[in-house]
Design an enzyme around this catalytic site. Structure first.
Site, mmCIF file in Angstrom:
data_model
loop_
_atom_site.group_PDB
_atom_site.id
_atom_site.type_symbol
_atom_site.label_atom_id
_atom_site.label_comp_id
_atom_site.label_asym_id
_atom_site.label_seq_id
_atom_site.Cartn_x
_atom_site.Cartn_y
_atom_site.Cartn_z
ATOM 1 N N ARG A 96 -1.362 -5.359 -10.592
ATOM 2 C CA ARG A 96 -1.128 -4.233 -9.691
ATOM 3 C C ARG A 96 -0.193 -3.209 -10.341
ATOM 4 O O ARG A 96 -0.342 -1.999 -10.147
ATOM 5 C CB ARG A 96 -0.546 -4.742 -8.363
ATOM 6 N N LYS A 108 2.508 1.042 -5.846
ATOM 7 C CA LYS A 108 3.866 0.646 -5.480
ATOM 8 C C LYS A 108 4.822 1.529 -6.270
ATOM 9 O O LYS A 108 5.128 1.259 -7.428
ATOM 10 C CB LYS A 108 4.068 -0.832 -5.800
ATOM 11 N N GLU A 166 -0.305 0.963 7.496
ATOM 12 C CA GLU A 166 0.650 -0.131 7.300
ATOM 13 C C GLU A 166 2.029 0.352 7.716
ATOM 14 O O GLU A 166 2.164 1.423 8.307
ATOM 15 C CB GLU A 166 0.625 -0.616 5.843
HETATM 16 C C1 LIG Z 1 5.159 -4.224 -1.673
HETATM 17 C C2 LIG Z 1 4.480 -3.597 -0.534
HETATM 18 C C3 LIG Z 1 3.746 -4.338 0.403
HETATM 19 C C4 LIG Z 1 3.651 -5.838 0.348
HETATM 20 O O1 LIG Z 1 2.938 -6.304 -0.774
HETATM 21 P P1 LIG Z 1 3.132 -7.782 -1.289
HETATM 22 O O2 LIG Z 1 2.336 -7.826 -2.552
HETATM 23 O O3 LIG Z 1 2.582 -8.691 -0.258
HETATM 24 O O4 LIG Z 1 4.586 -7.982 -1.509
HETATM 25 C C5 LIG Z 1 3.101 -3.660 1.411
HETATM 26 N N1 LIG Z 1 3.179 -2.312 1.523
HETATM 27 C C6 LIG Z 1 3.876 -1.570 0.636
HETATM 28 C C7 LIG Z 1 3.908 -0.097 0.802
HETATM 29 C C8 LIG Z 1 4.554 -2.177 -0.416
HETATM 30 O O5 LIG Z 1 5.261 -1.436 -1.271
#
Ligand SMILES: *Cc1c(COP(=O)(O)O)cnc(C)c1O
Length: 341
Positions: free
Chosen positions: A82, A184, A220
């Site tokens: 990722r 991210k 989200e």
């Molecule tokens: C890190 C993150 C998540 C959660 O992802 P995981 O891989 O499960 O830790 C969800 N939404 C956002 C915007 C994130 O930055």
């Protein structure tokens, strides 16, 4: 390994300065060998691309102590890949995936004294990050980069333990525009600072963001994906190109189907459907699975009947199975657990 003298059961989600961090530099088109260092501070030129144009991405994963005393982490290969996707979107040279996993192992091993003991409720949070470090003033990507990993022991992300939280429907967009919602990157978190402060001032734990174009679909929260449970026990989780592909959410989908025999739907979820769901939760590395009891839509409350006072029964089963796998109590699917020590 002698553990640090910390009251593990009572730490929050904060930063503590551990002993070692990992650092590697990219220059002249290649990554150097990388090393563990002790200095937690970074000195950069004032005009570094990361400062001026926010050219930086990150990852987040955790290391756990298992019941039989090993230190493990959970699916680091997915964080590695990722981060490659995030880096490419901001025109940064990806840190090689095999080296990412090796660096995670090195830095966790070196900081073994900071990995909370089994059963303490705390874990070691691992934060890899990548940034453009040479000076740029005309808008363009940097050509020198720094990849680092810091670690810090953490407790629960939401205060109050497993008590369901109340969140609000935000009028803001979570992510920067131009299709960066699925990476991210700090730039999306910068966007979320004002809405999160506003939510907290109004007494809510988090924001529910809707899709920016039509404001009819659930996306989200600031840092966690949603899961919903229907009245007949189906797991429903939103599908969108502008949310972060959570590794926790992808793992929960497998747990629900393969371990608990639940039906799983990964699809667009309309805001209007929320009133029909029985349970709601937030999932992510930091949040693990945090139950949501109520959603406040401009003063109108949507309540989840099975999860108002405590975690609903399906959410609880998902939580117990997922954390059981992470802590080595329940057999994991092939390749999910990476043993460090
Ligand atoms: C890190 C993150 C998540 C959660 O992802 P995981 O891989 O499960 O830790 C969800 N939404 C956002 C915007 C994130 O930055």
């Amino acid at each position: 390994m002698e553990k640090k003298n910390i009251d593990w059961g009572n730490i929050g989600f904060g930063y503590m300065e551990a002993d070692y961090r990992y650092v590697s530099y990219y220059k002249d088109g290649k990554w150097d060998d990388g090393a563990l260092v002790t200095d937690p501070n970074i000195t950069l030129n004032e005009c570094a691309c990361v400062f001026q144009y926010a050219q930086t991405v990150f990852e987040g994963l955790k290391a756990y102590t298992t019941e039989d005393g090993h230190i493990v982490c959970f699916r680091p290969d997915l964080n590695a890949s990722r981060m490659v996707d995030s880096a490419k979107r901001l025109v940064m040279p990806p840190f090689p995936e095999d080296r990412f996993i090796d660096a995670v192992k090195q830095v966790v091993k070196a900081n073994a004294a900071w990995v909370p003991p089994f059963g303490s409720g705390a874990t070691l949070y691992i934060r890899p990050y990548l940034m453009g470090i040479n000076s740029v003033i005309g808008v363009k990507p940097a050509d020198e980069y720094m990849f680092r990993i810091l670690v810090t022991p953490v407790g629960p992300y939401f205060k109050g333990g497993a008590k369901p939280i109340t969140i609000k429907v935000s009028d803001y967009d979570r992510a920067a525009p131009h299709g960066t919602g699925d990476i991210k990157a700090g730039l999306n978190y910068a966007m979320s600072l004002r809405p999160i402060m506003k939510a907290h001032e109004e007494g809510f734990a988090e924001n529910m963001y809707l899709d920016a174009a039509s404001r009819t679909k659930v996306e989200e929260t600031g840092g966690a994906n949603f899961i919903f449970i229907t009245k007949d026990g189906t797991l429903v989780t939103p599908k969108s190109d502008s949310i972060l592909p959570s590794i926790t959410r992808r793992s929960i989908m497998v747990v629900a189907e393969k371990y608990l025999g639940m039906k799983v739907e990964h699809r667009e979820v309309y805001f209007d459907e929320l009133k029909d769901f029985a349970e709601c939760g937030l999932c992510g590395t930091a949040a693990v699975i945090s139950p949501v009891g109520k959603i406040n839509d401009h003063g109108k409350e949507i309540c989840f009947p099975a999860g108002m006072e405590e975690m609903g029964p399906y959410t609880k089963k998902l939580y117990d199975t997922l954390t059981g796998i992470q802590m080595g109590k329940i057999e994991a699917p092939e390749g999910w657990i990476c043993t460090i020590e």
